[in-house]
Scaffold this active site. Structure first.
Site, short mmCIF file in Angstrom:
data_model
loop_
_atom_site.label_atom_id
_atom_site.label_comp_id
_atom_site.label_asym_id
_atom_site.label_seq_id
_atom_site.Cartn_x
_atom_site.Cartn_y
_atom_site.Cartn_z
N CYS A 113 0.82 -1.21 0.00
CA CYS A 113 0.00 0.00 0.00
C CYS A 113 0.86 1.27 0.00
CB CYS A 113 -0.97 -0.06 1.17
SG CYS A 113 -2.40 1.02 1.02
N HIS A 114 0.79 2.07 1.06
CA HIS A 114 1.55 3.31 1.17
C HIS A 114 2.95 3.11 1.75
CE1 HIS A 114 -2.49 5.00 0.66
NE2 HIS A 114 -1.90 6.12 0.29
N ALA A 115 3.28 1.90 2.19
CA ALA A 115 4.57 1.64 2.84
C ALA A 115 5.79 2.07 2.02
CB ALA A 115 4.69 0.16 3.22
N PRO A 116 5.75 2.04 0.68
CA PRO A 116 6.93 2.48 -0.08
C PRO A 116 7.38 3.91 0.18
CG PRO A 116 5.61 1.07 -1.46
CD PRO A 116 4.80 1.34 -0.20
N TRP A 117 6.54 4.76 0.78
CA TRP A 117 7.02 6.10 1.14
C TRP A 117 8.26 6.00 2.02
CZ3 TRP A 117 1.74 8.72 2.46
CH2 TRP A 117 1.30 9.47 1.36
#
Length: 188
Positions: A113-117
């Site tokens: 999900c947004h973890a790659p930030w």
């Protein structure tokens, strides 16, 4: 895949608030069901507050504070999503450094999900093929990744998925990559 991860320790790194609960609990259960030992690592001691989208969900006890943790102590890393979770983690130098260590050591990493930030801040996405929540496409592309819209993407032990609907595929691939161990092509 029962017992494919026996003796393997897996760090789940999360912020004190803002983790998408299902993106923590489903991979956690998959690691446990495969015989692995998941540990919750956060920036503060005590417990973390998980969320179901924008609504508060359950709390979970922290096993270890990130400033006292080392990738040397773990076989793999999982980064759950949620919008607030990685947005906070990428502002904590100890968390960013901890994440970077796994790539430097060629250890399996899963991010959904947004973890790659957090991974962008750790400067470990350049040259990698990956996916994420669609709103991160531009951020990842600008950081040098090749972004694709697929359920799950594996790049030398690095597993990414887009959203909670992808969890079955994500969990299966995370367990598979952890069971394989270090990946020479994983190093940043």
């Amino acid at each position: 895949m029962p017992d494919t991860l026996t003796g393997r320790r897996v760090a789940f790194v999360v912020a004190p608030e803002g983790t998408e609960q299902v993106e923590l609990t489903e991979p956690w259960k998959a690691v446990q069901d495969a015989g692995g030992h998941p540990e919750l690592v956060s920036t503060e001691a005590g417990s973390i507050q998980a969320f179901n989208h924008l609504d508060k969900a359950d709390t979970f006890p922290v096993d270890r504070v990130v400033r006292e943790a080392s990738a040397d102590d773990y076989d793999a890393l999982v980064l759950p999503g949620g919008v607030a979770n990685p947005d906070y983690l990428r502002t904590v130098p100890e968390a960013v450094s901890f994440v970077s260590q796994f790539f430097a050591q060629g250890k399996p990493v899963g991010a959904i999900c947004h973890a790659p930030w957090t991974l962008i801040e750790a400067d470990v996405v350049r040259g990698r093929r990956m996916t994420s929540w669609p709103s991160l496409k531009t951020d990842l592309t600008n950081a040098g990744a090749t972004w694709v819209d697929e359920e799950v993407v594996v790049d030398n032990g690095f597993v990414t998925s887009r959203k909670p609907d992808d969890l079955p595929a994500f969990c299966a691939k995370v367990v598979e990559e952890i069971s394989e161990g270090k990946h020479a092509g994983q190093t940043a």
